[in-house]
Motif scaffolding. Structure first.
Motif, mmCIF file in Angstrom:
data_model
loop_
_atom_site.group_PDB
_atom_site.id
_atom_site.type_symbol
_atom_site.label_atom_id
_atom_site.label_comp_id
_atom_site.label_asym_id
_atom_site.label_seq_id
_atom_site.Cartn_x
_atom_site.Cartn_y
_atom_site.Cartn_z
ATOM 1 N N VAL A 183 0.597 -1.050 0.137
ATOM 2 C CA VAL A 183 0.053 0.052 0.213
ATOM 3 C C VAL A 183 1.080 0.845 -0.074
ATOM 4 N N HIS A 184 0.855 2.787 -0.519
ATOM 5 C CA HIS A 184 1.287 3.240 -1.337
ATOM 6 C C HIS A 184 0.574 4.709 -0.389
ATOM 7 N N SER A 185 1.078 4.508 0.836
ATOM 8 C CA SER A 185 0.334 5.420 2.069
ATOM 9 C C SER A 185 0.814 5.697 2.793
ATOM 10 N N SER A 186 0.380 6.608 3.922
ATOM 11 C CA SER A 186 1.312 6.899 5.105
ATOM 12 C C SER A 186 0.819 6.282 6.565
ATOM 13 N N ALA A 187 2.044 5.851 7.196
ATOM 14 C CA ALA A 187 1.606 4.989 8.129
ATOM 15 C C ALA A 187 0.322 5.968 9.380
ATOM 16 N N HIS A 188 0.383 6.771 9.010
ATOM 17 C CA HIS A 188 -0.789 7.753 9.552
ATOM 18 C C HIS A 188 -2.287 7.278 9.300
ATOM 19 N N ASP A 189 -2.370 7.580 7.837
ATOM 20 C CA ASP A 189 -3.267 7.593 7.272
ATOM 21 C C ASP A 189 -4.483 5.615 7.511
ATOM 22 N N ILE A 190 -2.696 4.622 7.269
ATOM 23 C CA ILE A 190 -3.343 3.056 7.281
ATOM 24 C C ILE A 190 -3.686 3.100 8.551
ATOM 25 N N MET A 191 -2.885 3.334 8.836
ATOM 26 C CA MET A 191 -3.182 2.920 10.885
ATOM 27 C C MET A 191 -4.271 3.667 11.923
ATOM 28 N N ASN A 192 -4.888 4.449 11.335
ATOM 29 C CA ASN A 192 -6.507 5.270 11.667
ATOM 30 C C ASN A 192 -7.497 5.409 10.854
ATOM 31 N N SER A 193 -7.460 4.327 9.784
ATOM 32 C CA SER A 193 -8.353 3.604 8.828
ATOM 33 C C SER A 193 -9.006 2.349 8.747
ATOM 34 N N GLN A 194 -7.867 1.366 9.895
ATOM 35 C CA GLN A 194 -8.375 0.188 9.650
ATOM 36 C C GLN A 194 -6.861 -0.910 10.615
ATOM 37 N N ALA A 195 -7.817 -1.631 11.847
ATOM 38 C CA ALA A 195 -7.682 -2.618 12.532
ATOM 39 C C ALA A 195 -7.067 -3.239 11.684
ATOM 40 N N TYR A 196 -5.790 -3.587 12.674
ATOM 41 C CA TYR A 196 -4.726 -5.280 11.668
ATOM 42 C C TYR A 196 -5.043 -6.408 13.267
ATOM 43 N N ASP A 197 -4.705 -7.692 13.301
ATOM 44 C CA ASP A 197 -4.363 -8.140 14.425
ATOM 45 C C ASP A 197 -2.973 -7.805 14.835
ATOM 46 N N ILE A 198 -1.988 -7.633 14.558
ATOM 47 C CA ILE A 198 -0.347 -7.244 14.680
ATOM 48 C C ILE A 198 -0.008 -5.780 13.870
ATOM 49 N N VAL A 199 0.589 -5.359 14.587
ATOM 50 C CA VAL A 199 1.308 -3.857 13.528
ATOM 51 C C VAL A 199 2.446 -3.692 13.838
ATOM 52 N N TYR A 200 3.522 -4.107 13.438
ATOM 53 C CA TYR A 200 5.090 -4.201 13.290
ATOM 54 C C TYR A 200 5.697 -2.317 12.861
ATOM 55 N N LEU A 201 6.320 -2.419 13.809
ATOM 56 C CA LEU A 201 6.841 -1.347 12.870
ATOM 57 C C LEU A 201 8.088 -1.109 13.180
ATOM 58 N N ASP A 202 9.040 -0.495 12.105
ATOM 59 C CA ASP A 202 10.693 -0.713 12.438
ATOM 60 C C ASP A 202 11.106 0.983 11.606
ATOM 61 N N PRO A 203 10.473 2.262 11.941
ATOM 62 C CA PRO A 203 11.238 3.393 11.519
ATOM 63 C C PRO A 203 12.552 3.227 11.825
ATOM 64 N N MET A 204 13.160 2.378 12.224
ATOM 65 C CA MET A 204 14.767 3.170 12.336
ATOM 66 C C MET A 204 15.666 3.244 11.600
ATOM 67 N N ASP A 246 10.601 8.995 3.999
ATOM 68 C CA ASP A 246 10.735 9.907 4.636
ATOM 69 C C ASP A 246 11.415 10.665 6.190
ATOM 70 N N LYS A 247 12.311 11.561 5.901
ATOM 71 C CA LYS A 247 13.159 11.343 7.041
ATOM 72 C C LYS A 247 12.103 12.874 8.097
ATOM 73 N N SER A 248 10.592 11.855 8.496
ATOM 74 C CA SER A 248 10.185 12.775 9.192
ATOM 75 C C SER A 248 10.537 11.778 10.469
ATOM 76 N N PRO A 249 10.854 12.147 12.130
ATOM 77 C CA PRO A 249 10.968 11.516 12.901
ATOM 78 C C PRO A 249 9.067 10.685 12.866
ATOM 79 N N PHE A 250 9.045 9.424 13.354
ATOM 80 C CA PHE A 250 8.027 8.640 13.815
ATOM 81 C C PHE A 250 7.569 8.763 14.724
ATOM 82 N N HIS A 251 6.266 9.879 15.195
ATOM 83 C CA HIS A 251 4.911 10.004 16.291
ATOM 84 C C HIS A 251 3.747 8.990 16.508
#
Length: 225
Positions: free
Chosen positions: A130-151, A172-177
């Motif tokens: 999916v071509h999307s920001s993390a913000h948009d996809i996480m605020n539009s639906q739920a998942y059993d597991i969410v995995y984050l690697d902003p490192m 994207d260089k924006s810090p993950f919040h």
């Protein structure tokens, strides 16, 4: 001034102007070749192609990866919200999870989408992009597991491999919040990849437990009640 040149070998007319309008930092120049056999990027005088059939990725399947311990054995819908070039998604999809890989950078997503589509024609994986920001996809639906690697957004003193150099330039260089969004999006489990000496995310409850990864990596695991 940075320049992005796109060579379309057929069938990608809509992507060409979008990619050429992307911005890059500094004086970075890249050439993107769009081809049905595999999209390529010429970056720092070297050609790079994302290919999950390459040994770089296939070797990851030869042993139990610590990431799989962190995400657990219960299969379900899994969101990789900071997908990058899909290395971790590749491991999780091969383990039987229904993986959605999200990436906001159009340059990175162009490589990711085509590589997943090409690889999936020969492998029966449940893996979508999916071509999307993390913000948009996480605020539009739920998942059993969410995995984050902003490192990969963080600067490092050692010169990384070419694929990581491309990530550092095009990502994207924006810090993950979006920690609270990730917490609410995850129905059963939230997993965050961290450097081993980093403190847990202060905006979240204490991790349920931690899994030691390779080298200086760990995985913070948050189990939802």
């Amino acid at each position: 001034m940075s320049t992005i040149s796109v060579i379309d070998h057929g069938g990608y007319a809509s992507k060409k102007p979008q990619l050429e309008q992307c911005s890059l930092p500094g004086n970075t120049d890249i050439v993107i070749t769009l081809d049905s056999s595999g999209h390529q990027v010429q970056f720092q005088h070297q050609q790079f192609q994302l290919d999950y059939a390459a040994n770089e990725f296939q070797s990851l399947l030869s042993s139990q990866h610590p990431l799989l311990t962190a995400i657990g054995k219960t299969r379900g819908r899994l969101l990789d919200a900071c997908g990058g070039l899909g290395k971790d998604s590749f491991i999780m999809a091969h383990s039987g999870f229904e993986v959605t890989t999200c990436e906001v950078s159009l340059i990175i997503y162009t490589l990711l989408e085509q590589a997943v589509a090409h690889y999936s024609t020969h492998n029966s994986l449940k893996w979508e992009t999916v071509h999307s920001s993390a913000h948009d996809i996480m605020n539009s639906q739920a998942y059993d597991i969410v995995y984050l690697d902003p490192m990969f957004q963080e600067k490092r003193s050692a010169k990384p491999k070419q694929n990581m150099q491309l990530l550092q330039v095009a990502a994207d260089k924006s810090p993950f919040h979006e920690w609270q969004s990730a917490w609410l999006c995850a129905k059963k489990r939230l997993v965050i990849k961290q450097y081993a000496n980093s403190a847990p995310v202060p905006e979240l409850p204490a991790p349920s437990y931690q899994v030691k990864g390779k080298r200086n990596i760990r995985f913070d695991v948050y189990i939802k009640a």
